[in-house]
Design an enzyme around this catalytic site. Structure first.
Site, PDB file in Angstrom:
ATOM      1  N   ASP A   1      -8.464  -3.507  -4.142  1.00  0.00           N
ATOM      2  CA  ASP A   1      -7.506  -2.655  -5.072  1.00  0.00           C
ATOM      3  C   ASP A   1      -8.236  -2.915  -6.526  1.00  0.00           C
ATOM      4  OD1 ASP A   1      -6.566  -0.698  -3.123  1.00  0.00           O
ATOM      5  OD2 ASP A   1      -4.957  -1.452  -3.250  1.00  0.00           O
TER       6      ASP A   1
ATOM      7  N   HIS B   1     -49.447  26.837   5.501  1.00  0.00           N
ATOM      8  CA  HIS B   1     -49.862  26.139   5.698  1.00  0.00           C
ATOM      9  C   HIS B   1     -50.970  25.540   6.502  1.00  0.00           C
ATOM     10  CE1 HIS B   1     -45.657  26.516   5.157  1.00  0.00           C
ATOM     11  NE2 HIS B   1     -45.070  25.481   5.223  1.00  0.00           N
TER      12      HIS B   1
ATOM     13  N   HIS C   1       1.632   3.582  -3.565  1.00  0.00           N
ATOM     14  CA  HIS C   1       0.447   4.440  -3.471  1.00  0.00           C
ATOM     15  C   HIS C   1       1.662   5.454  -4.010  1.00  0.00           C
ATOM     16  CE1 HIS C   1      -3.073   2.977  -4.487  1.00  0.00           C
ATOM     17  NE2 HIS C   1      -3.092   1.911  -3.513  1.00  0.00           N
TER      18      HIS C   1
ATOM     19  N   GLU D   1      -9.108   3.930   5.952  1.00  0.00           N
ATOM     20  CA  GLU D   1      -9.339   2.810   4.440  1.00  0.00           C
ATOM     21  C   GLU D   1      -9.764   1.471   4.208  1.00  0.00           C
ATOM     22  OE1 GLU D   1      -8.851   4.154   0.068  1.00  0.00           O
ATOM     23  OE2 GLU D   1      -7.377   4.324   0.964  1.00  0.00           O
ATOM     24  N   HIS D   2      -8.848   1.429   4.504  1.00  0.00           N
ATOM     25  CA  HIS D   2      -8.831  -0.165   4.410  1.00  0.00           C
ATOM     26  C   HIS D   2      -7.538  -0.702   6.148  1.00  0.00           C
ATOM     27  CE1 HIS D   2      -7.153   0.759   0.491  1.00  0.00           C
ATOM     28  NE2 HIS D   2      -7.984   0.297   0.034  1.00  0.00           N
TER      29      HIS D   2
ATOM     30  N   GLN E   1       0.023  -1.375  -0.039  1.00  0.00           N
ATOM     31  CA  GLN E   1      -0.070  -0.140   0.112  1.00  0.00           C
ATOM     32  C   GLN E   1       0.704   1.113   0.395  1.00  0.00           C
ATOM     33  OE1 GLN E   1      -3.708   0.861  -0.327  1.00  0.00           O
ATOM     34  NE2 GLN E   1      -2.915  -1.741  -1.127  1.00  0.00           N
TER      35      GLN E   1
END
Length: 423
Positions: A353, A412, A253, A319-320, A250
Site C-alpha cells: 500500500d 480491398h 480504509h 485485490e490483495h 485493511q
C-alpha cells in the site's frame, strides 16, 4: 465443503441510479460551463474556491518546509522504491522488428501516452502513497505531461502539505487543488489552463469510480478500483493475532472494505475472530471505521483442505492476497486470480500500500480474474507497423486478394493486386 464462521452482512457496493445521475450531471456541466462548474462543485463539496486552483511553486516549497524531515525521507524512500521497480518493469518491455517472411518485416513500438491525469484521493485520509503510485509510474513510462489533482484538506488550506510534497516529488508537471468528479471532468474535458489529458488514473470513492466509468472512451483509464479488498490464506501454523491485525489494518480504509480469512482450521478461524473482537474492544486505533467494515464485509471461511482453500481464493479473486501457511509455495505456484500477493508472515498488504515498490492501484470486485493492476505498461501503447518489399508482396498479395474475394470486399482485393502489378 467450505463453511462460514462469519458471513458479510452486506454485499459489494454498486453505483445507485441516483449516484450515476449525479456524476453524469457534474460531467456534463463541466463540459458545458468549464471552470465555473468546477468552482461551483468545489465550493459545494469541499468548501474550496481559491483564485486559482493551480498550485504554484511557492506553495509547493512551503509544503516541503511544513512536512517533517523524517516524513520527507520516508516519502522519498517510497518514491525511490516505486520508481526503481517501475524502471525494472520498463526494461522488460522492448520494441520488436522481425522478418516473418522474405521481404516482409513486421514490428511493434512502445509509445508512451502523451498526457496523463492522476487523481490523488483525500477525504478520510490524505493519501500520500497514491500520489507516488500514479505519478511516479507514469513518469517511469516516459509520459511527457503528467498533471495531478487532489482535494483541498478540511479547513480550506489547500492540499495537505505532505500529500502535496509527495505529488511534487513524484514529478507532477502541474498540480491542481481540485477534488472529486469535477477534477476528473476538468482533466478529461479541459478547462481554461487545464489542457485535456489522454488518460486518467487513480483510486477514489464511489463517485470517482463512476466518473471514470462514464469518461472511459473519451479518455483511457487504469481500472475501476472500488473499496479495498484483502484475503488472507492461513493455516494453524500462522499467528492468529497477526492475521487479525492484518484484517483490521485493511478494514480501516472504510466501512465497505472487504476482508476475508480462508483457512482449513476451524479452531484457528475461531481464534482469529476472537483476536479481532479483542482488538476492536480494546486498543485498535481506528476501531470506529474498522468495526463497521468487520461487520459489513468480513468473512471467515473454513475449508476442508488446501485444495479447497486454493479454489475458494481463486473464486473470490481478491485485490490483495496474503499467504501465511506451512507451505506458502503451494499457493504461490497455483493461485491465478489476485491483484498483488504478499507471501509469508513478514510480508503485509501495508508494505504494498505504501512503500515497498509494487503498485497499490489494483483490481477489485473480481476484476483480478482478467486484469492486473496499474503498472508502467499501462501508460504504453503497443503500435504495430509493416514494411514490405517486392518479394514480400509476391508471397502475401495473392492470399490477401483471395480472402478479399471470398468476403466480397472487391476494393480491398484491388489494392492487393495493384501491388503485384507494380513489379
Amino acid at each position: 465443503m467450505a463453511k462460514h464462521l462469519k458471513r458479510a452482512a452486506q454485499g459489494p457496493e454498486s453505483a445507485s441510479p441516483e449516484l450515476r445521475e449525479t456524476v453524469a450531471g457534474i460531467i456534463e456541466e463541466v463540459r458545458q460551463d468549464g471552470m465555473s462548474a468546477v468552482r461551483k462543485y468545489s465550493k459545494r463539496f469541499d468548501d474550496w474556491n481559491p483564485d486559482s486552483f493551480r498550485v504554484d511553486a511557492q506553495t509547493i516549497e512551503r509544503a516541503a518546509r511544513e512536512t517533517p524531515e523524517e516524513l520527507r525521507a520516508s516519502i522519498d524512500f517510497a518514491r525511490g522504491q516505486v520508481l526503481g521497480f517501475a524502471n525494472k518493469q520498463r526494461e522488460t518491455l522492448r520494441d520488436l522488428e522481425v522478418e516473418t517472411l522474405p521481404g516482409v518485416i513486421l514490428g511493434h513500438k512502445l509509445i508512451p501516452v502523451n498526457a496523463v491525469g492522476c487523481y490523488v484521493p483525500g477525504g478520510r485520509y490524505p493519501l500520500i502513497a497514491s500520489a507516488i503510485m500514479t505519478i511516479t509510474t507514469a513518469k517511469a513510462a516516459g509520459v511527457k505531461r503528467v498533471i495531478a489533482c487532489a482535494p483541498a484538506a478540511k479547513g480550506g488550506a489547500g492540499i495537505h502539505p505532505a500529500q502535496l510534497y509527495a505529488m511534487a516529488a513524484a514529478g507532477a508537471d502541474e498540480i491542481y487543488s481540485i477534488g472529486g468528479v469535477q477534477a476528473l471532468s476538468a482533466m478529461t474535458c479541459g478547462v481554461e489552463e487545464i489542457l485535456p489529458v489522454d488518460m486518467v488514473v487513480g483510486a477514489g470513492n464511489a463517485y470517482v469510480a463512476e466518473a471514470k466509468r462514464q469518461l472511459f472512451g473519451q479518455v483511457g483509464i487504469d481500472l475501476l478500483a472500488g473499496p479495498t479488498e484483502a484475503l488472507i490464506i492461513a493455516d494453524d501454523t500462522a499467528d492468529a493475532r497477526l492475521v487479525a491485525a492484518d484484517l483490521l489494518g485493511q478494514a480501516e480504509h472504510g466501512p465497505t472494505s472487504q476482508v476475508i480469512l480462508v483457512t482449513d482450521s476451524d479452531p484457528f478461524g475461531q481464534r482469529v475472530i476472537q483476536e479481532v473482537e479483542e482488538w476492536l474492544a480494546g486498543t485498535w486505533p481506528t476501531a470506529d471505521v474498522s468495526k463497521q467494515a468487520w461487520h459489513n464485509r468480513a468473512e471467515v471461511i473454513v475449508c476442508s483442505d488446501r485444495e479447497e482453500m486454493l479454489r475458494v481464493a481463486d473464486e473470490i479473486a481478491s485485490e490483495h492476497v496474503e499467504i501465511q501457511t506451512s507451505d506458502n509455495d503451494y499457493f504461490f505456484d497455483r493461485l491465478t486470480n489476485y491483484g498483488s500477493m504478499f507471501i509469508g508472515e513478514r510480508s503485509t498488504v501495508a508494505y504494498g500500500d505504501k512503500a515497498i515498490g509494487t503498485n497499490h492501484v489494483l483490481p477489485t470486485d473480481g476484476a483480478a480474474r482478467y486484469t492486473g493492476g496499474l503498472w508502467v505498461g499501462k501508460f504504453l501503447k503497443t503500435v504495430t507497423y509493416q514494411k514490405v518489399s517486392a518479394s514480400g508482396t509476391r508471397l502475401v498479395a495473392p492470399h490477401v486478394a483471395a480472402i478479399c474475394d471470398a468476403e466480397m470486399m472487391a476494393g480491398h482485393a484491388i489494392t492487393a493486386r495493384m501491388r503485384l502489378e507494380r513489379e
